[in-house]
Design a protein around this motif. Sequence first.
Motif, PDB file in Angstrom:
ATOM      1  N   UNK A  61       0.833  -1.206   0.000  1.00  0.00           N
ATOM      2  CA  UNK A  61       0.000   0.000   0.000  1.00  0.00           C
ATOM      3  C   UNK A  61       0.867   1.255   0.000  1.00  0.00           C
ATOM      4  N   UNK A  62       1.933   1.223   0.792  1.00  0.00           N
ATOM      5  CA  UNK A  62       2.829   2.367   0.862  1.00  0.00           C
ATOM      6  C   UNK A  62       3.474   2.654  -0.491  1.00  0.00           C
ATOM      7  N   UNK A  63       3.940   1.607  -1.159  1.00  0.00           N
ATOM      8  CA  UNK A  63       4.560   1.780  -2.477  1.00  0.00           C
ATOM      9  C   UNK A  63       3.522   2.288  -3.478  1.00  0.00           C
ATOM     10  N   UNK A  64       2.324   1.707  -3.442  1.00  0.00           N
ATOM     11  CA  UNK A  64       1.271   2.156  -4.366  1.00  0.00           C
ATOM     12  C   UNK A  64       0.953   3.637  -4.145  1.00  0.00           C
ATOM     13  N   UNK A  76      11.643   6.239  -4.183  1.00  0.00           N
ATOM     14  CA  UNK A  76      10.624   5.563  -3.366  1.00  0.00           C
ATOM     15  C   UNK A  76      11.273   4.604  -2.375  1.00  0.00           C
ATOM     16  N   UNK A  77      12.318   3.918  -2.796  1.00  0.00           N
ATOM     17  CA  UNK A  77      13.006   2.965  -1.899  1.00  0.00           C
ATOM     18  C   UNK A  77      13.536   3.650  -0.641  1.00  0.00           C
ATOM     19  N   UNK A  91      13.635  -5.129  -0.838  1.00  0.00           N
ATOM     20  CA  UNK A  91      14.011  -4.572  -2.141  1.00  0.00           C
ATOM     21  C   UNK A  91      13.206  -5.225  -3.272  1.00  0.00           C
ATOM     22  N   UNK A  92      13.096  -6.552  -3.229  1.00  0.00           N
ATOM     23  CA  UNK A  92      12.320  -7.260  -4.257  1.00  0.00           C
ATOM     24  C   UNK A  92      10.849  -6.878  -4.210  1.00  0.00           C
ATOM     25  N   UNK A  93      10.293  -6.792  -3.010  1.00  0.00           N
ATOM     26  CA  UNK A  93       8.881  -6.431  -2.874  1.00  0.00           C
ATOM     27  C   UNK A  93       8.626  -5.021  -3.388  1.00  0.00           C
TER      28      UNK A  93
END
Length: 193
Positions: A61-64, A76-77, A91-93
């Motif tokens: 959700x945070x990345x989205x 974003x990372x 990192x993969x997620x």
Amino acid sequence: MNYKNYSDKDLMDAYNTMIDYSGKADNNILNEIENRGGLTKFLADIEFEKTHQTEIGRISKEVYDLTKDYSDLEFIKQFVASEILTKDQLENLVTNKFNESQAYINDKKITSTTITGSIIGLFLGTVLGSIFFIISIFIFKRIFYFSLIGSYIICYFSIKLITKQSRNNPVIFIASLLGTVGSLILGIYFTRN
């Protein structure tokens, strides 16, 4: 029941289902759990799996949410952290969810290619859909709902083939519906004359 062939995840699911429905687990499953390290270890594994899945959902959700405003993966990372996942897992997620989110955002973009491809696909889909519709009317001697569904699928894939976008894009969805209606009208017109 024999639980020896169950994977650990299947055993967890069976155990949770029993606890949810009857409030207790049967002796066969408890014996298998004891053979695999005991109930304490098993319950700790279940709790870890729940925590792990919750963390994955939170990060997704945070990345989205971040990809709505930012399109730089490295940027974003910097904002996403986890105390539960390893650095490689995180990192993969983040990379996978970023790519999924970017693909979804690009799929919904309306560009000139979307519009021209939809128009070309609309005409192509209408012609192919009406041919399908006419053939189904000749075979069955009446109009069936599956003919409309088949016509929609033909129109949609004709448009998708050209635009490389899905029905999540409103232009693609509307063009597919218009192509289906056009197929219906052309099919009825040619079978009546």
